[in-house]
Design an enzyme around this catalytic site. Structure first.
Site, PDB file in Angstrom:
ATOM      1  N   GLU A 174     -20.133  54.203  11.938  1.00 23.49           N
ATOM      2  CA  GLU A 174     -20.767  53.533  13.072  1.00 23.49           C
ATOM      3  C   GLU A 174     -19.679  52.850  13.894  1.00 23.49           C
ATOM      4  O   GLU A 174     -19.063  51.895  13.437  1.00 23.49           O
ATOM      5  CB  GLU A 174     -21.783  52.509  12.563  1.00 23.49           C
ATOM      6  CG  GLU A 174     -22.630  51.969  13.692  1.00 23.49           C
ATOM      7  CD  GLU A 174     -23.255  50.635  13.375  1.00 23.49           C
ATOM      8  OE1 GLU A 174     -24.256  50.294  14.008  1.00 23.49           O
ATOM      9  OE2 GLU A 174     -22.720  49.924  12.513  1.00 23.49           O
TER      10      GLU A 174
ATOM     11  N   ASP B 249     -25.889  54.487   2.858  1.00 20.90           N
ATOM     12  CA  ASP B 249     -25.415  53.631   3.944  1.00 20.90           C
ATOM     13  C   ASP B 249     -24.576  52.543   3.294  1.00 20.90           C
ATOM     14  O   ASP B 249     -25.068  51.803   2.439  1.00 20.90           O
ATOM     15  CB  ASP B 249     -26.630  53.028   4.662  1.00 20.90           C
ATOM     16  CG  ASP B 249     -26.293  52.459   6.028  1.00 20.90           C
ATOM     17  OD1 ASP B 249     -25.136  52.031   6.228  1.00 20.90           O
ATOM     18  OD2 ASP B 249     -27.192  52.440   6.882  1.00 20.90           O
TER      19      ASP B 249
ATOM     20  N   ASP C 169     -21.187  51.616   7.721  1.00 24.95           N
ATOM     21  CA  ASP C 169     -21.698  50.618   8.654  1.00 24.95           C
ATOM     22  C   ASP C 169     -20.557  49.854   9.331  1.00 24.95           C
ATOM     23  O   ASP C 169     -19.581  49.492   8.674  1.00 24.95           O
ATOM     24  CB  ASP C 169     -22.567  49.633   7.853  1.00 24.95           C
ATOM     25  CG  ASP C 169     -23.195  48.574   8.717  1.00 24.95           C
ATOM     26  OD1 ASP C 169     -24.133  48.901   9.456  1.00 24.95           O
ATOM     27  OD2 ASP C 169     -22.743  47.410   8.661  1.00 24.95           O
TER      28      ASP C 169
ATOM     29  N   HIS D 132     -32.527  52.216  13.391  1.00 25.58           N
ATOM     30  CA  HIS D 132     -33.170  50.954  13.017  1.00 25.58           C
ATOM     31  C   HIS D 132     -32.691  49.763  13.836  1.00 25.58           C
ATOM     32  O   HIS D 132     -33.194  48.655  13.648  1.00 25.58           O
ATOM     33  CB  HIS D 132     -32.902  50.705  11.526  1.00 25.58           C
ATOM     34  CG  HIS D 132     -31.431  50.517  11.260  1.00 25.58           C
ATOM     35  ND1 HIS D 132     -30.518  51.553  11.392  1.00 25.58           N
ATOM     36  CD2 HIS D 132     -30.713  49.424  10.927  1.00 25.58           C
ATOM     37  CE1 HIS D 132     -29.306  51.087  11.128  1.00 25.58           C
ATOM     38  NE2 HIS D 132     -29.395  49.809  10.840  1.00 25.58           N
ATOM     39  N   ASP D 133     -31.700  49.956  14.695  1.00 25.05           N
ATOM     40  CA  ASP D 133     -31.198  48.863  15.541  1.00 25.05           C
ATOM     41  C   ASP D 133     -31.654  48.991  16.985  1.00 25.05           C
ATOM     42  O   ASP D 133     -31.251  48.192  17.836  1.00 25.05           O
ATOM     43  CB  ASP D 133     -29.659  48.859  15.559  1.00 25.05           C
ATOM     44  CG  ASP D 133     -29.058  48.509  14.213  1.00 25.05           C
ATOM     45  OD1 ASP D 133     -29.709  47.800  13.434  1.00 25.05           O
ATOM     46  OD2 ASP D 133     -27.916  48.952  13.958  1.00 25.05           O
TER      47      ASP D 133
HETATM   48  O1  TEU Z   1     -24.952  47.452  13.093  1.00 26.81           O
HETATM   49  C1  TEU Z   1     -23.726  47.195  13.697  1.00 26.81           C
HETATM   50  C2  TEU Z   1     -23.801  47.154  15.143  1.00 26.81           C
HETATM   51  O2  TEU Z   1     -23.076  47.783  15.852  1.00 26.81           O
HETATM   52  C3  TEU Z   1     -24.805  46.199  15.644  1.00 26.81           C
HETATM   53  O3  TEU Z   1     -24.103  45.041  15.965  1.00 26.81           O
HETATM   54  C4  TEU Z   1     -25.539  46.654  16.807  1.00 26.81           C
HETATM   55  O4  TEU Z   1     -24.742  46.599  17.957  1.00 26.81           O
HETATM   56  C5  TEU Z   1     -26.679  45.708  16.954  1.00 26.81           C
HETATM   57  O5  TEU Z   1     -27.426  45.728  15.770  1.00 26.81           O
HETATM   58  C6  TEU Z   1     -27.580  46.088  18.083  1.00 26.81           C
HETATM   59  O6  TEU Z   1     -28.524  45.101  18.157  1.00 26.81           O
HETATM   60  C7  TEU Z   1     -24.929  47.631  11.737  1.00 26.81           C
HETATM   61  C8  TEU Z   1     -26.303  47.929  11.210  1.00 26.81           C
HETATM   62  O7  TEU Z   1     -26.767  49.135  11.739  1.00 26.81           O
HETATM   63  C9  TEU Z   1     -27.200  46.770  11.490  1.00 26.81           C
HETATM   64  O8  TEU Z   1     -28.516  47.015  11.090  1.00 26.81           O
HETATM   65  C10 TEU Z   1     -26.644  45.578  10.767  1.00 26.81           C
HETATM   66  O9  TEU Z   1     -27.383  44.436  11.089  1.00 26.81           O
HETATM   67  C11 TEU Z   1     -25.178  45.335  11.115  1.00 26.81           C
HETATM   68  O10 TEU Z   1     -24.399  46.520  11.059  1.00 26.81           O
HETATM   69  C12 TEU Z   1     -24.571  44.369  10.133  1.00 26.81           C
HETATM   70  O11 TEU Z   1     -24.388  45.004   8.899  1.00 26.81           O
END
Ligand code: TEU
Ligand code: CA
Length: 563
Positions: free
Chosen positions: A256, A98, A199, A331-332
């Site tokens: 992403e 990642d 990411d 994870h988000d």
């Molecule tokens: O997430 C990017 C992203 O699109 C997030 O803003 C998402 O919309 C949000 O987390 C939803 O709550 C990536 C990673 O997956 C995330 O874990 C990181 O915090 C973020 O980038 C910053 O690197």
């Protein structure tokens, strides 16, 4: 059908800090992952996506990198990494890293230099601007609350951060930065890794001139995602990365990319674009949000008709032109069974139904750690038990706005990213077998019941159902390459689709709710020729498929050979 290994594989996502702790410090680590490779091999997944493991002060669990070519000390050493990669390859598994290219940590030496003075040679590695009318350069809002600009007293200028202030955005207009990042990507590829998840890659390019976004409400900051999402120049940057670096390796890539529909996604993944293999789209993640982006905290009920419309769009537009990445959790996001299924009485059948849905679509399926166990959301009573920077910022912002505590906690219980970040539940011992020490975040209270040890023992478990789905994918090309068609489009409870490849056709029947609707077999299917491949309920003897009553969250997949 343009076969590729990354179309035929199944990806398993590991959030290392919460996966397995090998040394009792309460933090998951690389040796912990190593100790669970047999478990993953047993499940049958072939690609492991590991969330960031680079050196990091951990303000956003590794998404704030302070050295791209070193390992986070809590996770282990580069020797541990090399061993993990070797052991994965020895098992025929692949490793997808990642990589965060949009920003670094504020502790990255580049940023430390950059902020030290206006004429530092690395000043332009990041995005610095003077303030405007005593405030920030513009009104854009950060993903993690507040302005995207942070004032730095040292030089009296602001730097841009789309995420937290500990994650300054890199300046992709600077060719020196681009070269350095290319070299770093190559450095990892030379180590023999097998792919990247890039990411936040939709945001590398920001609107020229950094103009204010429309602000009808006159608020201090506004969501301005169109100012920094999927702008044209991103594609030039990705094509350069591809032509100069990625092209020379047999890898898989997924970007992403929030804020786009399938037609736009073709700009990233279209055959011949020379950019990415697939992207994570967010349309279905916004189904239960009052508005996309930060509006995700305002939860509204989701509708199956909308889900069908969105997924059907992606399935049809990308067919033969690109490739989908299919997921319901990461994870988000909240846990999929809590969000789209029933995490109480029908937890097991609904988790299996959702798994069937994802794995039978065209595209590469992604499993998020614990999803194969039917792990659920968590509801900590106190904000003190939460760790996620986005959640904590949201809490503080709402408190400052005078929103009642109970309302804030309700939104957090539904949507906090920590729902997916509680430790993996390995067994029924203390701390779910994740650690012998004190975990960095509390284990979900249901770990005594929901855990891997129980799942492995029970042939009817969600785990074994996933295993069977994965086996089926390896056996039937139609599951990988078949063309999707939606049936019963207007049915509010049942999602039915078929997949067709030459003489073979799959019929996927999914009851998304706990009601017992009657399913009528579409005319083009012949009952006698249907072979049941998998179901989350025992078959009923002598049943008439022409008209059958589905059980709560029932899922069935039939194969019909047309010869
Ligand atoms: O997430 C990017 C992203 O699109 C997030 O803003 C998402 O919309 C949000 O987390 C939803 O709550 C990536 C990673 O997956 C995330 O874990 C990181 O915090 C973020 O980038 C910053 O690197
Ligand atoms: Ca540890």
């Amino acid at each position: 059908m343009n076969p590729k290994w990354w179309k035929e594989c199944v990806v398993y996502q590991i959030y290392p800090i919460s996966f397995m702790d090998s040394n009792g410090d309460g933090i998951g680590d690389l040796r912990g992952i190593l100790s669970k490779l047999d478990y993953l091999q047993n499940l049958g997944v072939d690609v492991i996506w590991v969330c960031p493991i680079y050196k990091s002060p951990n303000h956003d669990n590794g998404y704030d990198i302070s050295d791209y070519c070193d390992i986070m000390k809590e996770f282990g050493t580069m020797d541990d990494f090399d061993l993990l990669l070797r052991e994965m390859h020895a098992r025929g598994m692949k490793l997808m890293m990642d990589l965060v290219l949009n920003h670094t940590s504020h502790e990255h030496p580049w940023f430390v230099e950059s902020r030290s003075s206006k004429d530092n040679p690395k000043r332009d590695y990041y995005i610095w601007r003077k303030g405007k009318n005593g405030g920030p350069p513009n009104n854009w809002e950060s993903y993690f609350s507040g302005s995207v600009w942070e004032h730095d007293p040292q030089t009296d200028e602001y730097y841009l951060h789309l995420y937290s202030k500990y994650q300054p955005d890199l300046n992709w207009d600077n060719p020196v930065v681009i070269d350095k990042l290319h070299d770093m990507v190559q450095w990892w590829l030379k180590k023999g890794i097998d792919g990247f998840r890039f990411d936040a890659v939709a945001h590398l390019v920001k609107k020229e001139g950094y103009p204010d976004a429309d602000n009808p409400g006159g608020t201090a900051t506004v969501r301005a995602y169109d100012m920094f999402s999927n702008l044209d120049h991103v594609h030039t940057l990705l094509q350069n990365l591809y032509d100069k670096v990625l092209y020379f390796y047999d890898i898989m890539t997924v970007g992403e990319t929030s804020g786009l529909g399938p037609e736009q996604a073709l700009n990233y993944v279209g055959d011949g674009r020379r950019e990415l293999n697939m992207t994570f789209q967010f349309e279905h993640m916004n189904l239960d949000a009052a508005s996309p982006g930060s509006g995700r905290w305002d939860v509204v009920p989701w509708s199956l008709l909308e889900l069908k419309r969105i997924i059907t769009g992606w399935q049809t537009v990308l067919h033969n032109r690109g490739w989908n990445a299919n997921y319901l959790c990461n994870h988000d996001q909240p846990r999929s069974v809590s969000r789209f299924g029933d995490d109480l009485y029908y937890r097991v059948p609904s988790a299996k139904m959702l798994a069937t849905f994802v794995h039978m679509l065209e595209g590469t399926p992604y499993i998020y750690q614990g999803e194969e166990l039917g792990m659920t959301n968590v509801a900590f009573e106190s904000i003190d038990d939460y760790r996620d920077v986005e959640t904590l910022n949201y809490y503080e912002e709402k408190r400052n706005q005078g929103v009642p505590e109970a309302d804030i906690m309700k939104a957090i219980h539904l949507k906090s990213r920590d729902n997916a970040r509680t430790p993996m539940q390995w067994d029924d011992s203390d701390q779910g077998g994740f650690t012998t020490g004190t975990p960095w975040i509390r284990v979900n209270a249901n770990s005594q019941e929901i855990n891997a040890a129980n799942a492995l023992k029970d042939p009817d478990s969600i785990f074994h159902y996933y295993k069977k789905l994965i086996e089926l994918r390896k056996k039937h090309k139609v599951i990988v390459y078949g063309e999707y068609a939606l049936h019963l489009e207007e049915h509010p409870e049942i999602y039915v689709y078929s997949r067709t490849l030459e003489e073979e056709r799959l019929l996927v029947i999914l009851n998304f709710f706990k009601g017992e609707p009657v399913f009528e077999l579409p005319g083009e299917f012949v009952q006698e020729k249907l072979e049941l491949l998998i179901s989350n309920y025992a078959p009923v003897k002598g049943e008439n498929l022409q008209e059958l009553k589905l059980r709560p969250f029932e899922a069935r997949v039939y194969l019909q050979r047309r010869k």
